[in-house]
Design an enzyme around this catalytic site. Structure first.
Site, PDB file in Angstrom:
ATOM      1  N   HIS A   9      -0.907   8.265   7.265  1.00 20.73           N
ATOM      2  CA  HIS A   9       0.140   7.658   8.101  1.00 20.73           C
ATOM      3  C   HIS A   9       1.078   8.679   8.720  1.00 20.73           C
ATOM      4  O   HIS A   9       1.985   8.326   9.456  1.00 20.73           O
ATOM      5  CB  HIS A   9       1.008   6.708   7.272  1.00 20.73           C
ATOM      6  CG  HIS A   9       0.265   5.566   6.694  1.00 20.73           C
ATOM      7  ND1 HIS A   9       0.064   5.413   5.350  1.00 20.73           N
ATOM      8  CD2 HIS A   9      -0.358   4.530   7.296  1.00 20.73           C
ATOM      9  CE1 HIS A   9      -0.645   4.328   5.137  1.00 20.73           C
ATOM     10  NE2 HIS A   9      -0.917   3.767   6.299  1.00 20.73           N
ATOM     11  N   HIS A  68       0.333   7.237   2.514  1.00 26.74           N
ATOM     12  CA  HIS A  68      -0.398   8.494   2.287  1.00 26.74           C
ATOM     13  C   HIS A  68      -0.486   9.308   3.566  1.00 26.74           C
ATOM     14  O   HIS A  68      -0.019   8.880   4.623  1.00 26.74           O
ATOM     15  CB  HIS A  68      -1.760   8.234   1.640  1.00 26.74           C
ATOM     16  CG  HIS A  68      -2.711   7.446   2.493  1.00 26.74           C
ATOM     17  ND1 HIS A  68      -3.367   7.992   3.557  1.00 26.74           N
ATOM     18  CD2 HIS A  68      -3.086   6.143   2.428  1.00 26.74           C
ATOM     19  CE1 HIS A  68      -4.126   7.067   4.114  1.00 26.74           C
ATOM     20  NE2 HIS A  68      -3.963   5.942   3.453  1.00 26.74           N
ATOM     21  N   LYS A  86       0.860  -1.190   0.000  1.00 28.55           N
ATOM     22  CA  LYS A  86       0.000   0.000   0.000  1.00 28.55           C
ATOM     23  C   LYS A  86       0.890   1.231   0.000  1.00 28.55           C
ATOM     24  O   LYS A  86       1.980   1.223   0.581  1.00 28.55           O
ATOM     25  CB  LYS A  86      -0.878   0.015   1.247  1.00 28.55           C
ATOM     26  CG  LYS A  86      -1.928  -1.050   1.218  1.00 28.55           C
ATOM     27  CD  LYS A  86      -3.197  -0.570   1.895  1.00 28.55           C
ATOM     28  CE  LYS A  86      -4.263  -1.649   1.857  1.00 28.55           C
ATOM     29  NZ  LYS A  86      -4.660  -2.077   3.188  1.00 28.55           N
TER      30      LYS A  86
HETATM   31  N1  ARG Z   1      -0.811  -1.712  10.249  1.00 27.15           N
HETATM   32  C1  ARG Z   1      -1.876  -1.232  11.073  1.00 27.15           C
HETATM   33  C2  ARG Z   1      -2.732  -0.232  10.313  1.00 27.15           C
HETATM   34  O1  ARG Z   1      -2.281   0.388   9.374  1.00 27.15           O
HETATM   35  C3  ARG Z   1      -1.377  -0.542  12.326  1.00 27.15           C
HETATM   36  C4  ARG Z   1      -0.635  -1.437  13.264  1.00 27.15           C
HETATM   37  C5  ARG Z   1      -0.486  -0.820  14.601  1.00 27.15           C
HETATM   38  N2  ARG Z   1       0.273  -1.600  15.538  1.00 27.15           N
HETATM   39  C6  ARG Z   1      -0.150  -2.702  16.128  1.00 27.15           C
HETATM   40  N3  ARG Z   1       0.673  -3.325  16.936  1.00 27.15           N
HETATM   41  N4  ARG Z   1      -1.369  -3.151  15.994  1.00 27.15           N
HETATM   42  O2  ARG Z   1      -3.888  -0.070  10.664  1.00 27.15           O
END
Ligand code: ARG
Length: 568
Positions: free
Chosen positions: A133, A130, A127
């Site tokens: 983030h 953007h 992905k």
């Molecule tokens: N990759 C996930 C997202 O974009 C966020 C992860 C956050 N960290 C975790 N340990 N859950 O929504």
């Protein structure tokens, strides 16, 4: 010097019959809304019961008895005792202390070898990066720096989203329509195209879904081809992301993402079972959280697959075992509030007392010019586009205003990134951010470039002073008694407290705002007073104020992840 405490001590000397500590009295002191009413005020009614005297009588009595070098005068006004700090002594004490501590001013040396784990940015494979983030990346980065500044050991983790059935679909799409070169060249964009095409074609050809599932099963089973394609997708994504991280100056100590926990979930599921927490529910395995007013925590789907939460349980335990943290922070948007509540509750039910050290640092959503972000409808702002536009704008301005500047590209990067990052870190993190290009690219008013420019201006004054030969006279702090200098001193005095609060509340915006306030106060001082005064004592004092302001602005900027160029 702690002026509150010093005043409290004076009050206690004048009122020996009061049995309170200086700290108690200090906490009763108020800061009047207007400095015409003093720098601090003591509301005497707080003691009238104990002393059996009216507030007015107490204030009058104190006014006659209090005397100290740092107190210019006291006034008894309707039951309040107003303290006016001697302006010269105030400036002298604040600046001398700040100057002596240099780059460490504002930090706290009392923290001994504590460890914090910070989960931030945590992007998803295949992905594009953007603006959604940007908050997690920059809030996390700022907290990482702030903890280190306070003497903690900090571990920055990018918990990559690198697991899920979508990767099976991506491989299927790649095998059908993709080729290696195009993906290498186009990076994440190409992968997204493949994924979009998969979904379009799958509408008419349901067998594609089966193919996707089959490829995912292969990844799970460790099939060589599947894994090598999948790992390559990951590499390509990270290579793209790395460019953005480099622009932003953000780093991590670990990229252990979701897939890292594949072999660590079995033991967690066993442990949940052994502790009697696992329950069957329509073929799935859950932890019942109804007693805590939450929906059940889904641990295993009916087909045996693990979930996001299962991975986070394994990750939490792994982090405790590996880093033995005192605190574990998750910088993730508030849409995941429930997820983290469930996660921490399950850890607590498992008997881990350290569950209380885990904290979700949540933040608001990003919308785009008044509407929700939507990749499909083209309402999306890619981070590298945004940063490059900001950098280009900075470059244009430099070309026009300081054509002879050395290192133009690097300084343009610092300023452009400064504008964007300052914009996202300016408001309380929990507030939603509405993104507008012109606001993020604004360089005037309360913006990153403005604060940076102020810093460069202070550097330039100091260079000029040095070229003329620094005064040998001792600073005459009485030259800093004017309101403009005093406002700067007052902000400098507050800096350590601002940082402490920012750390306790995980709120970098407090530092961002502070830096804007200090820049503004310093500029006012700069316009109203002659720093390079003919009177060398005054010059020495104003240069000291300039030097300390410059240092504090630089440290503040560095703690929100920004550079402070010396020339712009
Ligand atoms: N990759 C996930 C997202 O974009 C966020 C992860 C956050 N960290 C975790 N340990 N859950 O929504």
């Amino acid at each position: 010097m702690d002026f509150r405490l010093a005043i409290a001590e004076q009050i206690l000397v004048a009122l020996p019959e009061v049995s309170l500590t200086a700290a108690d009295v200090a906490s009763m002191l108020e800061v009047p809304p207007d400095t015409k009413m003093g720098d601090y005020a003591f509301p005497c009614f707080k003691l009238s019961k104990a002393l059996r005297k009216s507030p007015v009588m107490i204030a009058d009595q104190l006014a006659g008895a209090i005397q100290a070098d740092f107190i210019a005068r006291v006034e008894s006004v309707r039951g309040y005792l107003n303290f006016f700090i001697d302006r010269a002594i105030y400036a002298e004490r604040v600046l001398t202390a700040a100057d002596a501590q240099g780059d460490r001013y504002g930090s706290d040396n009392s923290v001994e070898s504590k460890c914090v784990v910070l989960d931030y940015s945590s992007i998803n494979i295949a992905k594009r990066f953007h603006i959604g983030h940007l908050s997690t990346t920059m809030i996390g980065n700022s907290l990482y720096k702030l903890y280190k500044f306070f003497g903690w050991k900090a571990v920055g983790v990018n918990h990559l989203g690198d697991w899920g059935t979508q990767f099976g679909k991506m491989i299927a799409a790649y095998k059908k329509w993709g080729d290696r070169e195009t993906v290498e060249r186009g990076g994440v964009d190409e992968m997204v195209k493949l994924y979009v095409r998969f979904h379009k074609e799958a509408e008419n050809d349901p067998s594609l879904e089966d193919e996707g599932r089959a490829w995912f099963k292969k990844i799970e089973d460790g099939d060589e081809e599947a894994l090598s394609i999948f790992n390559w997708f990951k590499e390509v994504t990270l290579k793209d992301a790395q460019k953005t991280y480099e622009l932003l100056g953000v780093t991590f100590d670990s990229y252990a993402g979701e897939s890292f926990y594949n072999d660590k979930m079995g033991p967690i599921v066993d442990e949940l079972r052994a502790k009697g927490l696992l329950k069957e529910d329509q073929g799935a395995m859950i932890v019942d959280l109804e007693p805590y007013g939450m929906p059940p925590a889904l641990i295993l789907r009916s087909d045996g697959a693990t979930l996001y939460l299962t991975r986070d349980l394994a990750a939490a335990k792994y982090r405790k075992d590996t880093y033995n943290f005192d605190k574990s922070l998750y910088v993730v948007a508030y849409q995941q509030d429930l997820h983290f509540k469930q996660l921490f509750k399950v850890l607590e039910l498992m008997g881990y007392e350290w569950a209380k050290d885990c904290e979700h640092v949540s933040f608001g959503m990003v919308s785009y010019e008044g509407q929700t972000l939507s990749t499909r409808e083209g309402r999306v702002v890619y981070l590298d586009d945004l940063l490059h536009q900001a950098i280009q704008k900075a470059r244009d301005i430099i070309k026009e205003k300081s054509p002879s500047l050395e290192n133009k590209d690097e300084i343009a990067r610092q300023i452009g990134v400064g504008a964007v990052v300052f914009f996202v870190l300016y408001n309380n993190r929990i507030k939603d951010i509405d993104f507008w290009w012109d606001r993020a690219l604004n360089f005037e008013g309360e913006t990153g470039p403005y604060v940076m420019y102020t810093h460069a201006r202070a550097c330039s004054v100091l260079r000029k002073a040095e070229a003329q030969g620094l005064p040998e006279e001792a600073p005459d702090f009485a030259a800093l008694a004017d309101p403009e200098a005093q406002d700067v001193v007052r902000l400098i005095e507050q800096f350590p407290l601002i940082l402490k609060n920012a750390l306790e509340r995980s709120e970098p915006s407090m530092i961002t705002r502070f830096s804007a306030d200090l820049a503004q106060a310093f500029n006012k001082f700069y316009y109203e007073r002659r720093i390079l005064d003919d009177d060398m004592g005054a010059r020495a004092a104003r240069l000291m104020l300039t030097r300390v302001s410059k240092n504090v602005i630089r440290v503040a900027l560095s703690l929100i992840g920004l550079a402070a160029p010396e020339r712009m």
